[in-house]
Design a protein around this motif. Structure first.
Motif, PDB file in Angstrom:
ATOM      1  N   PRO A   1     -13.529  35.446 -49.309  1.00  0.00           N
ATOM      2  CA  PRO A   1     -14.544  35.773 -48.580  1.00  0.00           C
ATOM      3  C   PRO A   1     -14.795  35.100 -46.999  1.00  0.00           C
ATOM      4  N   LEU A   2     -14.703  33.841 -47.152  1.00  0.00           N
ATOM      5  CA  LEU A   2     -14.791  33.102 -45.713  1.00  0.00           C
ATOM      6  C   LEU A   2     -13.967  33.581 -44.668  1.00  0.00           C
ATOM      7  N   ARG A   3     -12.781  33.931 -45.096  1.00  0.00           N
ATOM      8  CA  ARG A   3     -11.739  34.338 -44.263  1.00  0.00           C
ATOM      9  C   ARG A   3     -11.883  35.750 -43.736  1.00  0.00           C
ATOM     10  N   ALA A   4     -12.597  36.493 -44.439  1.00  0.00           N
ATOM     11  CA  ALA A   4     -13.064  37.717 -44.207  1.00  0.00           C
ATOM     12  C   ALA A   4     -14.152  37.832 -43.243  1.00  0.00           C
ATOM     13  N   TYR A   5     -15.029  36.906 -43.465  1.00  0.00           N
ATOM     14  CA  TYR A   5     -16.408  36.575 -42.569  1.00  0.00           C
ATOM     15  C   TYR A   5     -15.740  35.997 -40.994  1.00  0.00           C
ATOM     16  N   VAL A   6     -14.843  35.306 -41.132  1.00  0.00           N
ATOM     17  CA  VAL A   6     -14.130  35.058 -39.803  1.00  0.00           C
ATOM     18  C   VAL A   6     -13.775  36.062 -38.890  1.00  0.00           C
ATOM     19  N   ASP A   7     -13.038  37.012 -39.693  1.00  0.00           N
ATOM     20  CA  ASP A   7     -12.793  38.265 -39.022  1.00  0.00           C
ATOM     21  C   ASP A   7     -13.751  38.965 -38.536  1.00  0.00           C
ATOM     22  N   GLN A   8     -14.862  39.135 -39.106  1.00  0.00           N
ATOM     23  CA  GLN A   8     -15.802  40.091 -38.526  1.00  0.00           C
ATOM     24  C   GLN A   8     -16.438  39.140 -37.318  1.00  0.00           C
ATOM     25  N   LEU A   9     -16.822  37.771 -37.412  1.00  0.00           N
ATOM     26  CA  LEU A   9     -16.878  36.956 -36.336  1.00  0.00           C
ATOM     27  C   LEU A   9     -16.131  37.279 -34.871  1.00  0.00           C
ATOM     28  N   MET A  10     -14.706  37.306 -35.443  1.00  0.00           N
ATOM     29  CA  MET A  10     -13.849  37.587 -34.268  1.00  0.00           C
ATOM     30  C   MET A  10     -14.276  38.779 -33.475  1.00  0.00           C
ATOM     31  N   TRP A  11     -14.783  39.644 -33.679  1.00  0.00           N
ATOM     32  CA  TRP A  11     -15.276  41.089 -33.215  1.00  0.00           C
ATOM     33  C   TRP A  11     -16.318  40.553 -32.125  1.00  0.00           C
TER      34      TRP A  11
END
Length: 451
Positions: free
Chosen positions: A171-181
Motif C-alpha cells: 500500500p505504501l508503494r501505491a501511495y507513492v504512485d498517487q503522490l507522483m501525480w
C-alpha cells in the motif's frame, strides 16, 4: 455536443459498471482496492459517482477484471466528450476567454516602473502562486512519513515474515504512485523518487524470499530505474546491490557480478561499497571460480569497513548505511566456502554468529550456521554430527519464516554432505527440508502479480 449533465451521467454510469463487474468477479471493495493499489474509499467513491479517477485507475481495473480494456476505452470516450465541449465553449465565448487572459493596466502611476503603459498581472494571481508554493509543506510531511516507514521496514526485514512485511509495503508503494501525480518542488521530487526506489527494492528482496523470482527481478529493476530518474548515485548503488542479490539467488552469477560492479562504479565513496563488494562481487566471483578475484574483493571490503567507526550494532541486510563487521565476515565466509576453502572461515563465522545471535536475527543466524556446518564437512577431520546439529538449528530458527536464501543454503549443505549420507542426523536434516511442516514452516507461496 454533449452537455455537462450528459458527461456527468456518463461518468456515473462508468462507476456503476465498475461496481457490477467487481461484484460479478466476487471481489469486495477492500480486496479489489488492494489489487488495483488504490484506497477502498477511492473505489467506493468511484462506484457511486463521487470521484472520477484518472485513466491509470481504469486500466488497472481492466487488468484485474480482464475486461479487454473496456473500462479504459469508456473513460477515453467520456474524456473526449469533455475535451470537445471545452473547445466549443472556448470558440463560442472568445470575449470571456480574452478577458481571462489579458492582464490589467495599473493606471497612470509611474512611481515603480517609470512607464505608465506597463501591463501587470492581477495581484490575486501572484497570491495564488505563493499559496501553491507554501503547499509544499504538506508534501514535506508526507515524504517524512514515507521515509520513516522505509527506515522501519529495513529494520524489520529479517525480523518479520516476508508475507507480513510485503502486505505492509505494497500500500505504501501505491501511495507513492498517487503522490507522483502531484506537483512537488524539484528537491521533493527527488525525495519521492528515492522513496519509491527504496520501496521497490524492499519489495524485490521480499519477493525473492517468497520465491517469486520474476516479481523480484521486476521490482529490483524498477528500483534502479527510479533511482536513475532521481539522479541519485547513492540510491543507484543501493538498487544495484539489490539487483545483484536477486540475480545471485536466481543462479545468474554473471548478472550478479555485473550489477555489483556497476554499483561500485556509481557508489563513489558511498557506504554501499562494502555490501556491493562482499555480498555482490565476492560471492558471484566465488561461484564463477575466480579465487584471486575473491581474495582481492574481500580484502578490499574489510579495508573499506575500516573507514567507518567501529559499531557493535548489526546492520540491516538492506541497510542504507555501511555493512557491519558481522555481515562482512559472514559474506566473506560464504564466498570462501563456495571456492571449497575453509581456511579462516571458522573465525569469520564465529564473529558473525555471536553478533547475529545477540541481535536475534533468524535469517542471518541460520545462514551462518549452515555455512559453519558446511565448513565442518570440508575440514581435514570432518565432523558430520556437529554439521548436522548446526543445520537442524538453522532450519528450526527459521521455521516460522520463509527465507529462500536459507533453503538454498540448506540444499547446498546437503549436496556437500553426500559422502556422509548414511549419518542419521543428516537424513533428519533432509527430512526437515523436504517437509518443512515438521518445523512449523509454511509452504512457499508466490506474490500476487500487481496489475
Amino acid at each position: 455536443m454533449a452537455t455537462s449533465d450528459e458527461i456527468r451521467n456518463a461518468r456515473r454510469a462508468l462507476g456503476r459498471r465498475l461496481a457490477q463487474l467487481r461484484k460479478a468477479a466476487a471481489y469486495t471493495q477492500h480486496g479489489f482496492a488492494q489489487l488495483v493499489q488504490y484506497g477502498r474509499s477511492s473505489v467506493a467513491n468511484t462506484e457511486t459517482g463521487h470521484q472520477y479517477p484518472d485513466r491509470g485507475f481504469w486500466a488497472r481495473c481492466d487488468a484485474v477484471l480482464q475486461t479487454g480494456g473496456a473500462l479504459a476505452a469508456e473513460y477515453d470516450r467520456i474524456a473526449g466528450m469533455g475535451r470537445r465541449r471545452h473547445r466549443v465553449t472556448a470558440m463560442q465565448e472568445p470575449g470571456r476567454m480574452l478577458r481571462q487572459a489579458t492582464p490589467i493596466r495599473t493606471g497612470t502611476s509611474t512611481t515603480e516602473s517609470g512607464n505608465c503603459d506597463v501591463l501587470w498581472e492581477h495581484e490575486n494571481s501572484i497570491d495564488a502562486r505563493r499559496l501553491a508554493l507554501k503547499s509544499g509543506t504538506d508534501d514535506d510531511a508526507r515524504l517524512a512519513y514515507l521515509e520513516d516507514e522505509i527506515r522501519q521496514a529495513i529494520t524489520d526485514n529479517e525480523r518479520l515474515t516476508p508475507t507480513i512485511l510485503t502486505a505492509r509495503l505494497r500500500p505504501l508503494r501505491a501511495y507513492v504512485d498517487q503522490l507522483m501525480w502531484g506537483r512537488q518542488h524539484p528537491p521533493q521530487r527527488a525525495r519521492l523518487y528515492t522513496a519509491a526506489a527504496h520501496l521497490s527494492g524492499l519489495l524485490g528482496a521480499l519477493a525473492l524470499d517468497l520465491r517469486a523470482y520474476r516479481m523480484a527481478h521486476a521490482y529490483a529493476a524498477e528500483a534502479f530505474d527510479l533511482a536513475d530518474a532521481a539522479q541519485q548515485p547513492d540510491v543507484q548503488a543501493w538498487a544495484r546491490a539489490t539487483q545483484s542479490l536477486v540475480a545471485f539467488y536466481s543462479g545468474d552469477y554473471h548478472d550478479a557480478l555485473a550489477y555489483a560492479q556497476d554499483g561500485l562504479r556509481r557508489a563513489g565513496t558511498s557506504p554501499h561499497r562494502i555490501r556491493l563488494a562482499v555480498n555482490g562481487q565476492a560471492r558471484a566471483l566465488a561461484h564463477l571460480g575466480d579465487r584471486y578475484g575473491v581474495d582481492r574483493t574481500v580484502d578490499g571490503a574489510f579495508t573499506m569497513l575500516s573507514d567507518y567507526p567501529v559499531d557493535s550494532t548489526v546492520s540491516a541486510s538492506l541497510t542504507l548505511g555501511p555493512y557491519c563487521q558481522a555481515r562482512t565476515a559472514a559474506n566473506a565466509a560464504t564466498a570462501y566456502l563456495a571456492l571449497g576453502r575453509t581456511s579462516g572461515v571458522t573465525d569469520h563465522l564465529t564473529t558473525a554468529i555471536t553478533a547475529f545471535d545477540a541481535a536475534g536475527l533468524a535469517g542471518p543466524r541460520a545462514l551462518s550456521r549452515l555455512d559453519l556446518a558446511t565448513a565442518h564437512l570440508h575440514a581435514d577431520n570432518p565432523d558430520p554430527e556437529r554439521a548436522a546439529t548446526l543445520a537442524v538449528e538453522a532450519l528450526t530458527l527459521t521455521a516460522e519464516q520463509r527465507f529462500e536464501s536459507v533453503h538454498q543454503r540448506a540444499r547446498q549443505f546437503l549436496t556437500a554432505a553426500q559422502p556422509f549420507a548414511h549419518h542419521p542426523q543428516l537424513r533428519h536434516v533432509a527430512d526437515l527440508l523436504a517437509d518443512r511442516t515438521q518445523v512449523g514452516a509454511t509452504a512457499p507461496s508466490a506474490l500476487p502479480s500487481p496489475p
